[in-house]
Enzyme design. Structure first.
Site, PDB file in Angstrom:
ATOM      1  N   ALA A 159       0.838  -1.203   0.000  1.00 51.60           N
ATOM      2  CA  ALA A 159       0.000   0.000   0.000  1.00 51.60           C
ATOM      3  C   ALA A 159       0.872   1.252   0.000  1.00 51.60           C
ATOM      4  O   ALA A 159       1.783   1.383   0.817  1.00 51.60           O
ATOM      5  CB  ALA A 159      -0.909  -0.005   1.232  1.00 51.60           C
ATOM      6  N   HIS A 160       0.607   2.135  -0.950  1.00 54.04           N
ATOM      7  CA  HIS A 160       1.364   3.385  -0.978  1.00 54.04           C
ATOM      8  C   HIS A 160       0.630   4.392  -1.845  1.00 54.04           C
ATOM      9  O   HIS A 160      -0.316   4.050  -2.546  1.00 54.04           O
ATOM     10  CB  HIS A 160       2.780   3.167  -1.513  1.00 54.04           C
ATOM     11  N   ALA A 161       1.074   5.639  -1.769  1.00 57.55           N
ATOM     12  CA  ALA A 161       0.518   6.679  -2.633  1.00 57.55           C
ATOM     13  C   ALA A 161       1.685   7.404  -3.299  1.00 57.55           C
ATOM     14  O   ALA A 161       2.841   7.003  -3.144  1.00 57.55           O
ATOM     15  CB  ALA A 161      -0.346   7.640  -1.828  1.00 57.55           C
ATOM     16  N   LEU A 200       4.281   1.750   2.303  1.00 54.48           N
ATOM     17  CA  LEU A 200       5.513   2.354   1.787  1.00 54.48           C
ATOM     18  C   LEU A 200       5.336   3.851   1.659  1.00 54.48           C
ATOM     19  O   LEU A 200       4.347   4.316   1.095  1.00 54.48           O
ATOM     20  CB  LEU A 200       5.856   1.738   0.419  1.00 54.48           C
TER      21      LEU A 200
END
Lengths: 92, 170
Positions: B69-71, B107
């Site tokens: 999971a990240h943006a 992350l």
């Protein structure tokens, strides 16, 4: 030969894909330039790519592209990458 | 220039085991809260992580049972960082092949470069079936870190012997 690794943001799963593609190329004794692209710019960059590596979900968003597209389910499974890359390279 | 290695980016405080979550949103939120608690991101980043899946779907489930999971890099990201959470009960993310998810990796990346080395180690670690099994069975964050440390040491050792072997041949 140019391979485009396409993911959502261009820095998480796309990087993982690039690393796996590079390892798989080494295993197959082939050379190619491997670039990472996020899905927002991938369609434009796909014009100059020979092969696109991405996931099933993102491949559907990619639209029509000239390059061959392979989709990866398990990003850490080198065997899957080697198998799919070999098939794509043999077919092209 | 080398980027920080995985172990440096993964203190015990960035790991949680037996995390309760009813659905993928709660799972990402829990993972993001741990990431925010380490100081790598502002809490605003958590909603950005959720928005990625709302927008692009469950492609972040990168392997069976594992989500990354990240943006995007944003002002909410202060430095490179990871958080790892292991869910008490696996939850579906809507991924056709890799559901349900048991481990969520958060992350935070301020740029496209500084997390590359840690991500490479992470990929190798997750590709190792024995390590993956040990991670999923770990009862404490200390035990999770121990699995990562042993793997990193083994890898360094293998690389050193490879280097000395090739050095001896030349």
């Amino acid at each position: 030969m140019k391979i485009l690794a396409v993911c959502g943001m261009g820095l998480g799963s796309g990087l993982l894909l690039r690393m796996q593609v590079e390892k798989a190329l080494q295993r197959l004794g082939r050379q190619a330039e491997v670039e990472v692209a996020d899905i927002g710019i991938a369609h434009a960059l796909a014009r100059t790519a020979d092969l696109i590596v991405t996931t099933k979900e993102l491949a559907e968003r990619l639209g029509d592209v000239r390059a061959r597209v392979i989709t990866i389910t398990n990003f850490v499974d080198l065997e899957e990458m080697v198998r799919k890359l070999r098939e794509a390279l043999e077919a092209s | 220039m080398t980027s920080p290695d995985l172990l440096n980016l993964l203190p015990e405080s960035a790991i949680r085991v037996n995390v309760p979550a009813e659905n993928w949103r709660e799972a990402i939120r829990a993972c993001g809260e741990v990431l925010a608690a380490t100081g790598a991101v502002d809490p605003a980043y958590i909603d950005q992580m959720i928005a990625v899946v709302e927008e692009l779907g469950p492609y972040i489930v990168i392997a069976p049972g594992i989500a990354l999971a990240h943006a995007r890099p944003s002002p909410a990201v202060h430095r490179v960082g990871f958080s790892w959470i292991f869910l008490e009960h696996p939850v579906p993310f809507g991924h056709a092949e890799n559901d349900p998810v048991r481990m969520v990796i958060g992350l935070a990346a301020p740029d496209p470069q500084s997390h590359v080395q840690a991500l490479a180690t992470l990929a190798e670690l997750l590709a190792d079936e024995a390590c993956r099994a040990q991670l999923l069975q770990a009862d404490t964050p200390a035990e999770v870190r121990r699995v990562v440390r042993l793997f990193a040491e083994r890898k360094a050792c293998a690389e050193a012997s490879h280097l000395s072997a090739s050095g001896g041949n030349s």
